[in-house]
Scaffold this motif. Sequence first.
Motif, PDB file in Angstrom:
ATOM      1  N   THR A  24      -8.346  27.033  -5.028  1.00  0.00           N
ATOM      2  CA  THR A  24      -7.016  26.597  -5.490  1.00  0.00           C
ATOM      3  C   THR A  24      -5.869  27.124  -4.648  1.00  0.00           C
ATOM      4  O   THR A  24      -4.757  26.629  -4.783  1.00  0.00           O
ATOM      5  CB  THR A  24      -6.809  27.050  -6.943  1.00  0.00           C
ATOM      6  OG1 THR A  24      -6.939  28.480  -7.017  1.00  0.00           O
ATOM      7  CG2 THR A  24      -7.836  26.407  -7.864  1.00  0.00           C
TER       8      THR A  24
ATOM      9  N   ASP B 125       3.480  20.112  -1.487  1.00  0.00           N
ATOM     10  CA  ASP B 125       3.894  19.330  -2.650  1.00  0.00           C
ATOM     11  C   ASP B 125       3.283  17.935  -2.627  1.00  0.00           C
ATOM     12  O   ASP B 125       2.967  17.361  -3.671  1.00  0.00           O
ATOM     13  CB  ASP B 125       5.421  19.229  -2.698  1.00  0.00           C
ATOM     14  CG  ASP B 125       6.067  20.575  -3.046  1.00  0.00           C
ATOM     15  OD1 ASP B 125       5.351  21.431  -3.613  1.00  0.00           O
ATOM     16  OD2 ASP B 125       7.251  20.767  -2.745  1.00  0.00           O
TER      17      ASP B 125
ATOM     18  N   ARG C 163      -0.286  18.178  -3.711  1.00  0.00           N
ATOM     19  CA  ARG C 163      -0.402  18.419  -5.146  1.00  0.00           C
ATOM     20  C   ARG C 163      -0.369  17.106  -5.952  1.00  0.00           C
ATOM     21  O   ARG C 163      -0.768  17.084  -7.112  1.00  0.00           O
ATOM     22  CB  ARG C 163       0.722  19.351  -5.604  1.00  0.00           C
ATOM     23  CG  ARG C 163       0.373  20.814  -5.436  1.00  0.00           C
ATOM     24  CD  ARG C 163       1.430  21.725  -6.021  1.00  0.00           C
ATOM     25  NE  ARG C 163       2.451  22.058  -5.044  1.00  0.00           N
ATOM     26  CZ  ARG C 163       2.365  23.054  -4.161  1.00  0.00           C
ATOM     27  NH1 ARG C 163       1.292  23.822  -4.157  1.00  0.00           N
ATOM     28  NH2 ARG C 163       3.327  23.293  -3.295  1.00  0.00           N
ATOM     29  N   GLN C 164       0.117  16.032  -5.333  1.00  0.00           N
ATOM     30  CA  GLN C 164       0.064  14.735  -5.999  1.00  0.00           C
ATOM     31  C   GLN C 164      -1.384  14.266  -6.173  1.00  0.00           C
ATOM     32  O   GLN C 164      -1.667  13.395  -6.995  1.00  0.00           O
ATOM     33  CB  GLN C 164       0.837  13.691  -5.173  1.00  0.00           C
ATOM     34  CG  GLN C 164       2.303  14.010  -4.986  1.00  0.00           C
ATOM     35  CD  GLN C 164       3.065  13.997  -6.293  1.00  0.00           C
ATOM     36  OE1 GLN C 164       2.887  13.110  -7.125  1.00  0.00           O
ATOM     37  NE2 GLN C 164       3.915  15.010  -6.497  1.00  0.00           N
TER      38      GLN C 164
ATOM     39  N   TYR D  89      -4.280  16.764  -6.034  1.00  0.00           N
ATOM     40  CA  TYR D  89      -5.076  17.793  -6.697  1.00  0.00           C
ATOM     41  C   TYR D  89      -4.439  18.353  -7.958  1.00  0.00           C
ATOM     42  O   TYR D  89      -5.100  19.093  -8.694  1.00  0.00           O
ATOM     43  CB  TYR D  89      -5.347  18.949  -5.719  1.00  0.00           C
ATOM     44  CG  TYR D  89      -6.224  18.573  -4.552  1.00  0.00           C
ATOM     45  CD1 TYR D  89      -7.612  18.539  -4.687  1.00  0.00           C
ATOM     46  CD2 TYR D  89      -5.682  18.242  -3.332  1.00  0.00           C
ATOM     47  CE1 TYR D  89      -8.429  18.192  -3.616  1.00  0.00           C
ATOM     48  CE2 TYR D  89      -6.486  17.892  -2.259  1.00  0.00           C
ATOM     49  CZ  TYR D  89      -7.854  17.862  -2.399  1.00  0.00           C
ATOM     50  OH  TYR D  89      -8.655  17.516  -1.348  1.00  0.00           O
TER      51      TYR D  89
ATOM     52  N   GLN E 214      -1.290  20.507 -10.116  1.00  0.00           N
ATOM     53  CA  GLN E 214      -0.565  21.762  -9.964  1.00  0.00           C
ATOM     54  C   GLN E 214      -1.477  22.967  -9.784  1.00  0.00           C
ATOM     55  O   GLN E 214      -1.014  24.059  -9.478  1.00  0.00           O
ATOM     56  CB  GLN E 214       0.342  21.983 -11.197  1.00  0.00           C
ATOM     57  CG  GLN E 214       1.427  20.944 -11.341  1.00  0.00           C
ATOM     58  CD  GLN E 214       2.316  20.837 -10.113  1.00  0.00           C
ATOM     59  OE1 GLN E 214       2.740  21.849  -9.543  1.00  0.00           O
ATOM     60  NE2 GLN E 214       2.605  19.605  -9.686  1.00  0.00           N
ATOM     61  N   SER E 215      -2.772  22.803  -9.959  1.00  0.00           N
ATOM     62  CA  SER E 215      -3.692  23.923  -9.715  1.00  0.00           C
ATOM     63  C   SER E 215      -3.781  24.259  -8.215  1.00  0.00           C
ATOM     64  O   SER E 215      -4.253  25.334  -7.852  1.00  0.00           O
ATOM     65  CB  SER E 215      -5.095  23.572 -10.236  1.00  0.00           C
ATOM     66  OG  SER E 215      -5.603  22.422  -9.571  1.00  0.00           O
ATOM     67  N   TYR E 216      -3.317  23.345  -7.384  1.00  0.00           N
ATOM     68  CA  TYR E 216      -3.290  23.569  -5.931  1.00  0.00           C
ATOM     69  C   TYR E 216      -2.052  24.403  -5.613  1.00  0.00           C
ATOM     70  O   TYR E 216      -0.934  23.906  -5.517  1.00  0.00           O
ATOM     71  CB  TYR E 216      -3.264  22.215  -5.209  1.00  0.00           C
ATOM     72  CG  TYR E 216      -3.366  22.296  -3.699  1.00  0.00           C
ATOM     73  CD1 TYR E 216      -4.555  22.651  -3.074  1.00  0.00           C
ATOM     74  CD2 TYR E 216      -2.279  21.979  -2.902  1.00  0.00           C
ATOM     75  CE1 TYR E 216      -4.651  22.702  -1.702  1.00  0.00           C
ATOM     76  CE2 TYR E 216      -2.367  22.023  -1.530  1.00  0.00           C
ATOM     77  CZ  TYR E 216      -3.551  22.384  -0.921  1.00  0.00           C
ATOM     78  OH  TYR E 216      -3.643  22.425   0.445  1.00  0.00           O
ATOM     79  N   GLU E 217      -2.256  25.732  -5.465  1.00  0.00           N
ATOM     80  CA  GLU E 217      -1.137  26.672  -5.381  1.00  0.00           C
ATOM     81  C   GLU E 217      -0.935  27.164  -3.953  1.00  0.00           C
ATOM     82  O   GLU E 217      -1.821  27.052  -3.115  1.00  0.00           O
ATOM     83  CB  GLU E 217      -1.408  27.870  -6.296  1.00  0.00           C
ATOM     84  CG  GLU E 217      -1.614  27.490  -7.753  1.00  0.00           C
ATOM     85  CD  GLU E 217      -2.080  28.680  -8.577  1.00  0.00           C
ATOM     86  OE1 GLU E 217      -2.441  29.708  -7.964  1.00  0.00           O
ATOM     87  OE2 GLU E 217      -2.092  28.574  -9.821  1.00  0.00           O
TER      88      GLU E 217
END
Length: 1959
Positions: free
Chosen positions: A949, A960, A963-964, A966, A968-971
């Motif tokens: 993640t 950002d 993240r579209q 994966y 919001q877990s993609y930090e």
Amino acid sequence: MNRNQQQQGKRKQNNNNNRGQQQQQNSQQRPQQQQQQQQQYIQQSQRNTRGREFRRRRQEQKEREMQRTIQKQNQIEFTNWFNSISTTMTNIDNIMLKFQQQDDLEELFSNMKIHPNQLNSFITLMRIFGEQKQYDASGYVDLILRSSSFNTQIDEKCTLLLLYQNSIEYLNQELEILYRLFQSLKLRDYYSLKQSSIASFYNLLKIIELYNPTLQNKANKIFSNCDQFLKQIYSTAKVLEWRQIPIYPVELEFFSYNGRANQLFGKLEILQIGNKSLDLYLDFHFNLIREDYILEFKEAIISLNEFGFQNVNREKTSNIGLYQNIELLSSGMNNQDIVWKIQVEQFNMDGRKQKNINWAKSKKLASGSLICLTNIECYPLIFGVITYRDVKQNQYKNGKIQLEFRFLNLNTSLMQFFNLFSQKTILMQCEGLIDPILYYLESLKNKVSLPFANIIIENQNVIKQPNYLNYNPVFDIDISGSNFYQGNKFNIFQQPWPQLQTSLDLSQINAIKLMLQKEVALIQGPPGTGKTYCGALAVRLLYQNLQKKDFPILIVCYTNHALDQFLEHIIKFVPIEYVARLGGQSKNPILQQCQVRCRQKVDFEFREFNKLKKQMGTIIERMLKYEYQIKPKDLEKLWPELYQSIIYNFFCDNDLLVNDEEIDEDLYLQENGEQELIKNWIYCQKPKENTIVEGYLNGMNRYFKMDQILKQTQQFINLQKTPGLERQEHDSSDEELDEYLDSEDEANYNDNYKDLKFNSFGVDQAIKNFNELHQNQNLLHYTYPSIENIKSYLNQHKSNPWKLNPIDVKEILIYLECLRYQNDSIKFQKLYKQFSEQSNKLKDLYDENEIQILNSMKIIGVTVTGVAKQTNKLQKLNTKIMVIEEAAEVLESHIASILTSNLQHLILIGDHQQLKPSLKNYFLQEKLKANVSLFERLFLNKLPSVTLTSQRRMKTKFADFIRQIYGQSYEDHPDILKLNEKEVLGLEKDLVFFNHKWFEAQDENSKENKQEAQMIYQMVQYLLKCGHQQNSISVLTLYLKQAQILKRKFLDSKQNQIKVQTVDNYQGEENDIVIISLVRNNKKNILGYISIENRINVALSRARIGLYVFGNFDFIQKASHLGSTWQKMILLAQTKNCLNDYINTKCIPHGNCQTIRQPEDWTKIKPNLCDKKCLKLFQNCNHLCNKNCHISDCHPAETCPFQCDRIIDCGHKCKLLCKDKCKCTETVDLILPCNHKMMALCGTDPNNQKCQKKQQIQFSKCDHITEYLCYERQKYTKECLQICQRNLPCGHICNKICSQNCGQCEQECQKERPCGHKNKCKNKCYQNCSPCDSPVETKLICGHQTFFPCCSQKKDLQNYICQQQCIKKRLCGHDGQKCKNKCNQECSPCLQEGIRNLECGHDIQVKCSTADIEVSKAQCMKECKKKRLCGHDSICLNKCYQVCSPCLTIIKKTLNCGHSIQIECNKSKQFHLCKAKCEKKRPCNHNQICTNLCSEQCSPCNEIINHTFPCSHKQDFICSSSESLIQSFKCVEPCLLKRICGHNDPCLNKCYENKCSPCQQILNKKLDCGHTIEVKCYEFNQTQKCQQPCNKIRECGHIFPCSKLCSDQCQPCEQQVLKIQPCGHQHLIKCYQYSQPIICKEPCIKIRSCGHSYPCTNKCYQDCIICKEIVQLKLKCGHEIDVECFKSLLPQPNYICQRQCIKTRVCGHNFPCYNLCFKNDECTPCQAKIFKLLNCGHQYQILCYQSNLNIKVQCEQPCNKKRPCGHNVPCQKQCFESCTLCTELCQFQQQCGHIISIQCYQKTDQVFLKKLTCLQPCNKKRDCGHNFKCTRACHEICNPCKIEVQLILKCGHVSLAYCHQDPNKLQCTQLCKIEKKCGHSCRQLCGQPCLRCEEIITKKFPQCNHLRQIKCYENNQYLVCQQLVPKRYSCHKHSTQIPCFSFNSFSERCPDCKDCTIF
């Protein structure tokens, strides 16, 4: 007496002493003798062993030869029997018996040579097999269909029918025969039929259909039947037959029966989702891989068959490369394969223009590609693999392209291959490596099990731990990532794990746990999350804890780049000697050390292997040269019937028969007469009398006078080679797509072949002749109609081959040559298979050594493509752990093939949301959903997995977008904060979605957008000028064509390091700046590849610092569907304000911006981006850049344009530019080490200069005078280098250098030989004469005579092996049989024939040499006379050696039924059926008469019976079938049962059903809702839905009507109500929406926190737009500026002040600063002028900023310094320079006492003083005391004293000489007085070596007593008497004079007498 006693005593004492010494010597010698005896014993035993071994091998060789002889005889017998099948009445029983008697039938078929009647025998045999039904002959049919001779003859027959289709009257009959041949096969034989030569038959039909419509109409039924038969063949393809399917293409696959490509082998069906078997699983993946690589070829060839090569369908052949006019260049072989070198041209038959191909970059015809060689009719199809193509353009002259390839199929016909070159040839190429695919297929065929089958095949998701952890799950865990491993020991299955020191995030720790604990682990790694690092860390843990285990860990990666990255992590903690990398494409020099190269010595029969290769080379050469001259023995082998007919008819015609039937050849034929007779027929010559047979020949009048059978025929010329089409000019705009692109394909194919040395067959000349002759059809094929007519004539009863016309005889010879040609092709095919078997055996031996090395490794790395080739090797490895990186990109078929059987632990690392695996054929991929990897399938099956993640690659704004996909877990990792601060130099923004309107170009293969490409190219040029490195920029595109255009542009600009690649080839890589070209913009709203989410994900996740995406985003938003990934990306880009139709450049020093909208705008950017000066310091100098502001912020010293002001170490000022390297250019006087002077540049090293002044020297010893240059004095002053020219004692003149010792004479020897021969000596004068090689005639022991060299006559005589014809007598006594061998060999076999008795009593005629063998194996062919066991006298019809034929005597036999029959004796034990009428009683007791025979079952009884059933119904039946009918009878009368419900509703069922039909009585039923409905009786207990309108009351209380039924759920209440929102707005909504959240879309009315009334244009639910009210803002720098309100709230450190700097300078000057205020740098340097005081007292003007710099300033005013010597000589130099030297003259006294004048500065110059020499006359005294005057200068050595004195020489003589001469070196001139051993005195000068004595003496020869005058030294040599003596010839009439020494060896043949004989 006393003296005698004393002498005797001394003698005894001496004798005793001698005995003691001898005993002592004997005692010392005994151990030596014992040791010698022991050595002799060992040597003798070794000789005995070698002798036994030699005899054993000799015996084995004889046995092998005997075995080969037997096999050859069996082969001949079987071949003759088989060829006679078509002419004899052979039944199926005899054929099956014959086949069953053969031990190795397959070997017999493979070795069978082609015979004229053999094809007819094949056809007859196949017909017999097809008609019979009693035997299972499928195995024999399979042998025939696989037989090389059968397929070769079918191919040849079809080719001949094709060529002569217009000349054969009965062609439709021939087609019918061929059709019946194949059509008679059973279905079980179709598998072999598919791989047979049936394809050539269908090719024949295809061409007739195209070019011969008349014949097609005649044979329309045959064509129709053949189409149906082909359809039937294709329909036999079925599932679960993958183990029998060939991995290579088969010709029949490329024929279509319905206009499209069909699957000939196997069936492809989508695998069921549920549980499936291993066989189904493997069958699917095998057929998927095979069909994928063949399908493109199939579709292309079928299309070319349909449209032709003049009208190529570009869509069907888009992925196939076409070339034409193939030419054979050479052939070679190594230990692995045969390689053919050919030459082709670009294809232009359809009029296309030839393309400009850069072969150094292109992947066209690349190594490892699959190719197909064929003609314009696409038959035959010869498949191969390219092994090499040179990239050098100069090899391809006139558009020719040279390449090397190998055959793909071992069964390839060499005859078909060579025949192709006489036709219009085509080469087709399919890109991509074929070898890995073949290895995948082979691996799947060999699989019997699959590890983790419960997970992969049965789809279970319960995962256990690896088996190797069952005993010890305790690991030493360290996940800190440090170089030093310090772990904590604990059970890895405990929960939770103890706290560990680590930099990993939580998801990575969970991934480590999963990889250690589960036998199958899935790790999903989104972009930048460190999945490779995480995988390498897991491998480290496994290595540290399992290194004591004896199995390696296997690392498999998708690309070489990924494998290198993974192994680079590994070698940090694993010693490199324990790491192995398979494959040779690593770019890391450290990893190249991990290559495994093992070539140890193996136990292999290389001699036999090389012999096999030589045989293959011989056949190739013979077939190329077509050297098939027919000889008699060839005729006997190929056509024995014709051979016998020629001999028989010759004897008949000339009345030479015995008893008018038999031929007695010995009676008439002379020696070799039979061969000569056949030779006469071959050459059409009549035999001459007394040459072949003795006597008069009177029957040859009609020989060779018959009318000609051969007729003029018309050939089919469409296939024949014609001059090539006119060459089209190259079109520079039309280049290949794949040029200039990098590739990540595994190219280890080249690595395999580049290390292999190919040895040429030596057939280059044969190939040259082959190409010059064009191998036309007339040479390769005979005239088929004529040969058939000739055969028909010869098969007649009274035919006579002697009467044939010479033209017909010639045609027969051509036919026989073709047969030999075909037999050679078959033999080559067999040898090729043997070679392949031996080659694989050798490879396995080498692999075994390599496997031992690999098993000792701890880590083995390999790519997915590389592991395919190593499959067999890896299957034998003891590996239990496999890690596959980028597993989501690998086809499941490939992973299934590489999983080894002993695997216990599988780790899959990848990301199925990035790139997916793909097939070559898109249609096949979509049809079978084959782009789902094993990783994705297991992931979707909910197998335990971990998704990483935390990303550490890109800026937050880039992440950002990811993240579209994966969520919001993609930090972001905290380290990303530092990355966010980095800017892209030269550009305003680091994230831009550039929106343009440029349309794409239409292309059938790929897409391009040239304006977009130009925009990107110009942008990259700008970035490079801004200082960005080439390797920091990557350009990605979704389309190959676009990538090719961009790459070409960069290469033309010599920017090779810019990475240009398609997105599909860039996964796993990253770069600082990534520019993406989306290409697509069309009017059809088609997005294509760019719409795929996986590709979007990869494309947008590669950049670290700058991301720039080019495309028409208005078009993309319109063409993409709502909610798609692009819709989300575009919306986010708009939110971030980075979606623009422009790009802003930014001035680096001052921050000014310019806008770019079009590609040409980049070129309009001037170097001066603003109106200010640059004023930056150049590196390593003190100059300021005075240019206007420009792009680059870098000012290297190499670009400084000012004059250099540095002082060089020599003291001079540099006169070059500052950018140049300082170098002094002043010219000065240079004093050399020899004290001479020369002009040179300042700083020149005098020791490296060569003085060119001329000098002269005279040597005292020889008085030679030599001139030389001063720098060469060392060479010429030591010794004299002229030629000596003194006279030597031998008479020659010395030609050596004067300073060298004359020594021995090295000129050619001219002395006379003692043997008297006059051949020239080859040695030098000082050496002994070379051995005399004059030939001397010598008589051998065997009686022959030969010549030996004089010098080695005796030695050669002992070792000589006589090579003359043998004259020994035979042991058998047949001396009439002359031996044909050499004298030294064993005698050749005796061919004398004799009579021997057989065991049966008959006689047999045998040859003497093979009598025993023939008798032991003879089969008596006389009539059988043995007595029968039955006692009857029936005559036996068989031969003596056979089993007696059946006895035909008629006997009587009583059968079991009581009847009697008459039969033959041999059938008495057989079972017989009685044929009398039946008289048996029936079991039913009815009196019906039986109409059948006694042996048959009784006929059925037809008596009628009546039967009553339990239901009381009755029915009539026939007696014979009553039992079965009664049991199965169903009573169809109406049912009479009563209903349970009690109603009287009639039952509609029949009686036999025993169940009433449903009751139809109508009843009323009340439902729960209160309504009443009518239902039928049987429906009463069922649940019914109320169909009345709904009348329920709503929960909300509204009376809104419901339109649904009572049983349905009520529809939502749509009564409108008013709802007040928190924002204050009111909304009229429907009732059911009241509880749902409502988005308020009214205009915003919220009050701003800043208090301004700036209008908000957003909707109420949206955040207010930023306030842009203008306010005053005072900055920290003091400036006040107008800014928008929202910017005033920002922290001032983030604000960039764009005004000019007003800070006060430290120096106090008011010189303006040109920097902008926001710059944190120091102010621009102050350029106010000031004065600086120098050390010399002068002042120098400099700029202010230079005062703080440590700079050297040169004072350029005139020098005024005082000299230290006190002289007033003025200095002419400037102040900064060193003063000139003082030239005032001073007196100086030298060491010799002379006084001279020198310059002042020279007195302190020690170098000058050391080299100073006195030139005054010499006045020194001599050491010898003489007053001889010296004439040389003072500094020179005195000349030698020449006063004469007497000196004593070293020999003792006294001689006069000069005073200076050395007596030890003087040569004495007196004669030598030493006496020689012979007694004569030496006559040489004293001091010279004594030579051999040449005094004349007389020698007497003891044998003849003759005297001869010789020189004294010759007395010790071997001499022969040369005196002439008389010798009488054997005729006793004449005599001659001969030398005495040759008296005994003289040849006695008289030259004057003709009747002289030899005794």
